[in-house]
Scaffold this motif. Sequence first.
Motif, PDB file in Angstrom:
ATOM      1  N   ARG A  18      -6.643   2.571  -6.968  1.00 10.21           N
ATOM      2  CA  ARG A  18      -7.325   1.368  -6.469  1.00 10.21           C
ATOM      3  C   ARG A  18      -7.133   1.229  -4.967  1.00 10.21           C
ATOM      4  NH1 ARG A  18      -6.132  -3.966  -9.347  1.00 10.21           N
ATOM      5  NH2 ARG A  18      -7.867  -4.576  -8.022  1.00 10.21           N
ATOM      6  N   ARG A  19      -5.947   1.496  -4.484  1.00 13.94           N
ATOM      7  CA  ARG A  19      -5.685   1.405  -3.043  1.00 13.94           C
ATOM      8  C   ARG A  19      -6.441   2.499  -2.293  1.00 13.94           C
ATOM      9  NH1 ARG A  19      -3.111  -3.464  -1.983  1.00 13.94           N
ATOM     10  NH2 ARG A  19      -1.403  -3.703  -3.423  1.00 13.94           N
ATOM     11  N   THR A  20      -6.432   3.709  -2.813  1.00 15.89           N
ATOM     12  CA  THR A  20      -7.097   4.840  -2.164  1.00 15.89           C
ATOM     13  C   THR A  20      -8.609   4.642  -2.116  1.00 15.89           C
ATOM     14  OG1 THR A  20      -5.349   6.345  -2.859  1.00 15.89           O
ATOM     15  CG2 THR A  20      -7.454   7.339  -2.298  1.00 15.89           C
ATOM     16  N   ALA A  63     -12.569  -4.943  -6.020  1.00 15.48           N
ATOM     17  CA  ALA A  63     -12.313  -4.142  -4.823  1.00 15.48           C
ATOM     18  C   ALA A  63     -10.951  -4.502  -4.236  1.00 15.48           C
ATOM     19  CB  ALA A  63     -13.400  -4.403  -3.782  1.00 15.48           C
ATOM     20  N   GLU A  64     -10.245  -3.503  -3.752  1.00 16.91           N
ATOM     21  CA  GLU A  64      -8.972  -3.688  -3.044  1.00 16.91           C
ATOM     22  C   GLU A  64      -9.262  -3.532  -1.573  1.00 16.91           C
ATOM     23  OE1 GLU A  64      -5.566  -4.032  -3.833  1.00 16.91           O
ATOM     24  OE2 GLU A  64      -6.197  -4.598  -5.839  1.00 16.91           O
ATOM     25  N   TRP A  65      -8.754  -4.423  -0.749  1.00 21.04           N
ATOM     26  CA  TRP A  65      -8.958  -4.361   0.691  1.00 21.04           C
ATOM     27  C   TRP A  65      -7.623  -4.228   1.364  1.00 21.04           C
ATOM     28  CZ3 TRP A  65     -13.888  -3.935   2.123  1.00 21.04           C
ATOM     29  CH2 TRP A  65     -14.861  -4.376   1.244  1.00 21.04           C
ATOM     30  N   ASP A  66      -7.584  -3.436   2.429  1.00 21.93           N
ATOM     31  CA  ASP A  66      -6.342  -3.281   3.190  1.00 21.93           C
ATOM     32  C   ASP A  66      -6.028  -4.536   3.963  1.00 21.93           C
ATOM     33  OD1 ASP A  66      -6.071  -0.717   2.272  1.00 21.93           O
ATOM     34  OD2 ASP A  66      -7.105   0.167   3.979  1.00 21.93           O
ATOM     35  N   SER A 122     -10.278   1.903  -1.968  1.00 19.07           N
ATOM     36  CA  SER A 122     -10.435   0.489  -1.624  1.00 19.07           C
ATOM     37  C   SER A 122     -11.821   0.181  -1.076  1.00 19.07           C
ATOM     38  CB  SER A 122      -9.377   0.082  -0.598  1.00 19.07           C
ATOM     39  OG  SER A 122      -9.607   0.733   0.626  1.00 19.07           O
ATOM     40  N   GLY A 123     -12.189  -1.077  -1.220  1.00 20.41           N
ATOM     41  CA  GLY A 123     -13.453  -1.545  -0.680  1.00 20.41           C
ATOM     42  C   GLY A 123     -14.566  -1.651  -1.689  1.00 20.41           C
ATOM     43  N   THR A 124     -14.411  -1.048  -2.846  1.00 18.73           N
ATOM     44  CA  THR A 124     -15.412  -1.156  -3.907  1.00 18.73           C
ATOM     45  C   THR A 124     -14.698  -1.320  -5.243  1.00 18.73           C
ATOM     46  OG1 THR A 124     -15.491   1.245  -4.186  1.00 18.73           O
ATOM     47  CG2 THR A 124     -17.148   0.280  -2.760  1.00 18.73           C
ATOM     48  N   THR A 161       0.824  -1.198   0.000  1.00 20.45           N
ATOM     49  CA  THR A 161       0.000   0.000   0.000  1.00 20.45           C
ATOM     50  C   THR A 161       0.864   1.256   0.000  1.00 20.45           C
ATOM     51  OG1 THR A 161      -1.708  -1.182   1.191  1.00 20.45           O
ATOM     52  CG2 THR A 161      -1.845   1.187   1.240  1.00 20.45           C
ATOM     53  N   MET A 183       0.795   3.873  -3.196  1.00 22.28           N
ATOM     54  CA  MET A 183       0.124   5.149  -2.989  1.00 22.28           C
ATOM     55  C   MET A 183       1.095   6.326  -2.922  1.00 22.28           C
ATOM     56  SD  MET A 183      -2.990   4.030  -0.460  1.00 22.28           S
ATOM     57  CE  MET A 183      -2.976   5.572   0.358  1.00 22.28           C
TER      58      MET A 183
END
Length: 193
Positions: A145-147, A190-193, A149-151, A23, A27
């Motif tokens: 995508r990282r920023t 979606a990208e998840w942390d 994230s979640g969708t 990440t 980013m």
Amino acid sequence: MLTMFKRLFSGGREAAKADPAPTDSAMAGLETAQVEDIERFLEAARRADAQGHSPWVLRDEARLDTLRRALEFTAHRGLWLQRDGSHVAHWQGRLLVLRHGEGPPLGMLLACRPDDEAAWQLRFFFIEPEWQGSGHGARLLLAARRTLSGTPLQSRLPVACEAAIRSLENAGFKRMHVDASKVASFEAPAEWD
């Protein structure tokens, strides 16, 4: 979070395979655009429009001024003004810029969505001409995508935009289909942390 679950259920065996803070590197340099960055965005949109690759027709000053005001609203309030029939809807909006240090933007992107449950729509992205071909397009998209994230993140591009399509694919976007007017739809999960 998924990595944490893998470590928990694998008894720590996954820890050795985990990527060291992807990440942070993905980013690096991505930030919310400032009002003074908008002119670069508009110039890139003009260049794309001249080649028939812009989502906006910007051949007259009135349309350009309307887009400028919408981008300023997005930069200030995090809202994108989206025409919805006879009225204007307020969508969530992110105008992001990729920089190297304190220098000028290497590239920018605009993403928006109608609500928290919807996928982000990547409306426009660009890398400044002097930085194209150096992998910065994929870097910008991976950071986005990282920023966001979640969708999922969705995009549509004319198939003639070969360099932009390569950047999307290098950033993990999958081509979903191509319509009759030769516009390709892409989606990144979606990208998840």
